[in-house]
Scaffold this active site. Structure first.
Site, mmCIF file in Angstrom:
data_model
loop_
_atom_site.group_PDB
_atom_site.id
_atom_site.type_symbol
_atom_site.label_atom_id
_atom_site.label_comp_id
_atom_site.label_asym_id
_atom_site.label_seq_id
_atom_site.Cartn_x
_atom_site.Cartn_y
_atom_site.Cartn_z
ATOM 1 N N ARG A 169 0.822 -1.215 0.000
ATOM 2 C CA ARG A 169 0.000 0.000 0.000
ATOM 3 C C ARG A 169 0.857 1.267 0.000
ATOM 4 O O ARG A 169 0.464 2.273 -0.573
ATOM 5 C CB ARG A 169 -0.955 -0.008 1.196
ATOM 6 C CG ARG A 169 -2.061 -1.023 0.985
ATOM 7 C CD ARG A 169 -3.014 -1.094 2.142
ATOM 8 N NE ARG A 169 -4.200 -1.845 1.739
ATOM 9 C CZ ARG A 169 -5.077 -2.363 2.574
ATOM 10 N NH1 ARG A 169 -4.934 -2.210 3.874
ATOM 11 N NH2 ARG A 169 -6.120 -3.020 2.129
ATOM 12 N N LYS A 207 -18.969 -13.664 1.565
ATOM 13 C CA LYS A 207 -19.843 -12.690 2.216
ATOM 14 C C LYS A 207 -21.150 -12.599 1.445
ATOM 15 O O LYS A 207 -21.415 -11.630 0.737
ATOM 16 C CB LYS A 207 -19.167 -11.325 2.256
ATOM 17 C CG LYS A 207 -17.977 -11.282 3.190
ATOM 18 C CD LYS A 207 -17.398 -9.886 3.190
ATOM 19 C CE LYS A 207 -15.886 -9.915 3.185
ATOM 20 N NZ LYS A 207 -15.292 -8.886 2.368
ATOM 21 N N GLY A 260 -10.568 -8.094 -1.516
ATOM 22 C CA GLY A 260 -9.276 -8.416 -0.925
ATOM 23 C C GLY A 260 -8.823 -9.827 -1.249
ATOM 24 O O GLY A 260 -7.676 -10.046 -1.667
ATOM 25 N N GLY A 294 -13.892 -3.303 0.147
ATOM 26 C CA GLY A 294 -15.220 -2.745 0.413
ATOM 27 C C GLY A 294 -15.562 -1.607 -0.531
ATOM 28 O O GLY A 294 -16.696 -1.503 -1.020
HETATM 29 P P1 ADP Z 1 -13.255 -10.945 -1.453
HETATM 30 O O1 ADP Z 1 -12.320 -10.649 -0.309
HETATM 31 O O2 ADP Z 1 -12.530 -11.227 -2.735
HETATM 32 O O3 ADP Z 1 -14.301 -9.902 -1.591
HETATM 33 P P2 ADP Z 1 -14.822 -12.699 0.220
HETATM 34 O O4 ADP Z 1 -14.157 -12.128 1.415
HETATM 35 O O5 ADP Z 1 -16.251 -12.451 0.032
HETATM 36 O O6 ADP Z 1 -14.013 -12.302 -1.117
HETATM 37 O O7 ADP Z 1 -14.672 -14.274 0.219
HETATM 38 C C1 ADP Z 1 -13.421 -14.921 0.222
HETATM 39 C C2 ADP Z 1 -13.526 -16.220 0.972
HETATM 40 O O8 ADP Z 1 -14.574 -16.995 0.453
HETATM 41 C C3 ADP Z 1 -12.290 -17.058 0.854
HETATM 42 O O9 ADP Z 1 -11.667 -17.112 2.114
HETATM 43 C C4 ADP Z 1 -12.826 -18.435 0.433
HETATM 44 O O10 ADP Z 1 -12.241 -19.500 1.150
HETATM 45 C C5 ADP Z 1 -14.290 -18.339 0.749
HETATM 46 N N1 ADP Z 1 -15.138 -19.232 -0.064
HETATM 47 C C6 ADP Z 1 -15.223 -19.289 -1.394
HETATM 48 N N2 ADP Z 1 -16.072 -20.257 -1.788
HETATM 49 C C7 ADP Z 1 -16.561 -20.813 -0.672
HETATM 50 C C8 ADP Z 1 -17.483 -21.881 -0.413
HETATM 51 N N3 ADP Z 1 -18.070 -22.559 -1.404
HETATM 52 N N4 ADP Z 1 -17.743 -22.168 0.873
HETATM 53 C C9 ADP Z 1 -17.151 -21.514 1.874
HETATM 54 N N5 ADP Z 1 -16.270 -20.511 1.695
HETATM 55 C C10 ADP Z 1 -15.977 -20.170 0.454
HETATM 56 MG MG MG Z 2 -12.505 -10.905 1.825
#
Ligand code: ADP
Ligand code: MG
Length: 399
Positions: free
Chosen positions: A38, A199, A356, A379
């Site tokens: 960063r 999420k 992230g 976010g």
């Molecule tokens: P980002 O940070 O890219 O916005 P999120 O924080 O929403 O993504 O989600 C990332 C997490 O989602 C990862 O830690 C991954 O392990 C989890 N994940 C992805 N697919 C599944 C699933 N089918 N069941 C449970 N967890 C999952």
């Molecule tokens: Mg995340």
């Protein structure tokens, strides 16, 4: 929302005191920065300001000190790192907008750089308290926002201060806003969005807005199972947001009426339990999406789905991706995420990754340099895709 915002190049900074909000919220361990990504990302703006003879007053938050001075969350280590990268002393203030900061800001010479203490040491910061915004503004002539990661927050140092100073974007914010703004307002088509991750309820909101914009919407990862449930399939122990099943039905109907292709997993990789540790060995099988056995949970997209999603991504001219397709932290469950990352890397399209964990996945898998733009704000990029106005951007002057 207008994404055509003034940048540091549109304003004369020579001899001016420039308050520049950066995202120096770096990870640390035992008082040592573990990733300076960063800080490095903020350097083009800092260098520009120094080279153009501004008196540079940097600021940022780090962690969650909740309005109190916490020595372990002091930005001193950040000042030292910027010094190294810049080859020039960075003067560290002992407070955010108190006597020490004010005195040091007043004494700055052209081309000198100082860093204020962690903005969240002040209670007013997260409340967007006008008193703090005014105190910050009183030290400067111009406000530059280069912290995209906090652009979705209306805090004193991210937005409030712009009430009292001319406000423009730094290079990082400029890049985020122009690339993502163009993708949303005037994309080259076909425009494909890929959503995944864990999420579920956070991300379901983004779907409504994306259905107004995209030609194809792909849903994988943990959020796919609520859609599969909405189709009437049984999802075993998979991640499920039961309260959002009706919403998913609505979104499927909306996609159909708008002529948007909505792609859901047709097969899925299941296991008896979530891997523990997350990267430990795990026994899996692949089943059709409408045949997830009771007691099993879906943890990645299956092989047929990988091909389906990758094909859709490859034929696109613009791709936005947010959220891994599976539990990519585990090598056995990373294949879906790798397939999508590979499809983006191979594609000629404008490819944008937000979130992230998705960004981390691209880096970890070695695809980062083949992606057009990896957003620095999880976010913030999600709210951007949702079509929400980001206070840290809305407050900047239009071109
Ligand atoms: P980002 O940070 O890219 O916005 P999120 O924080 O929403 O993504 O989600 C990332 C997490 O989602 C990862 O830690 C991954 O392990 C989890 N994940 C992805 N697919 C599944 C699933 N089918 N069941 C449970 N967890 C999952
Ligand atoms: Mg995340």
């Amino acid at each position: 929302m207008n994404y055509n915002k003034k940048s540091i190049e549109d304003i004369d900074v020579a001899g001016k005191r420039v308050l520049c909000r950066c995202d120096f919220n770096v990870p640390t361990k035992n008082g040592v920065i573990t990733s300076d990504k960063r800080i490095v990302a903020a350097m083009p703006t800092i260098k520009y300001l120094v080279e153009h003879n501004a008196k540079v007053i940097l600021c940022s938050h780090m962690g969650k000190p909740k309005g109190e001075f916490k020595p372990e969350l002091s930005l001193k280590i950040v000042a030292d790192r910027i010094s190294e990268l810049l080859g020039k002393e960075v003067i560290m203030a002992a407070d955010v907008a108190g006597e020490d900061a004010k005195a040091k800001a007043a004494a700055l010479k052209d081309g000198e750089v100082m860093l204020l203490e962690n903005t969240r040491f002040e209670k007013g910061e997260t409340k967007n308290d006008p008193a703090l915004s005014k105190a910050l503004a009183s030290m400067a002539d111009i406000f530059v926002n280069d912290a995209f990661g906090t652009a979705h927050r209306a805090h004193s140092s991210t937005a409030g201060v712009a009430d009292y100073l001319p406000a423009v974007s730094g290079y990082l914010v400029q890049k985020e806003v122009s690339i993502m703004g163009k993708a949303l307002s005037n994309p080259e088509r076909p425009f494909v969005a890929i959503l995944g991750g864990a999420k579920v309820s956070d991300k379901l909101n983004v779907i409504n807005n994306l259905l107004e914009k995209v030609d194809t919407l792909i849903i994988g990862g943990g959020m796919a199972y609520t859609f599969l449930a909405a189709k009437g399939y049984s999802v075993g122990d998979s991640l499920l947001d039961a309260e959002k099943i009706d919403y998913c039905k609505e979104m499927m109907a909306k996609a159909e009426s708008k002529g948007v292709k909505l792609l859901l997993p047709i097969d899925t990789v299941v296991a008896a339990s979530f891997p523990n540790p997350i990267d430990g060995p795990i026994e899996v099988e692949t089943v059709p999406a409408d045949a997830i056995p009771d007691g099993k949970q879906g943890l990645d997209i299956g092989e047929k789905t990988r091909a389906l999603f990758a094909d859709a991504a490859k034929s696109a001219k613009t791709v936005v991706w947010n959220g891994p397709m599976g539990v990519f932290e585990n090598p056995t469950l990373a294949k879906g995420t790798i397939a999508v990352a590979q499809a983006l890397a191979d594609s000629e399209a404008v490819t944008i990754v937000g979130g992230g964990d998705s960004a981390a996945a691209c880096e970890q898998l070695g695809f980062a340099d083949k992606i057009t733009h990896i957003s620095t704000g999880g976010g913030a990029s999600l709210e951007f895709l949702e079509g929400l106005e980001l206070p840290g951007i809305a407050c900047l002057e239009d071109k």
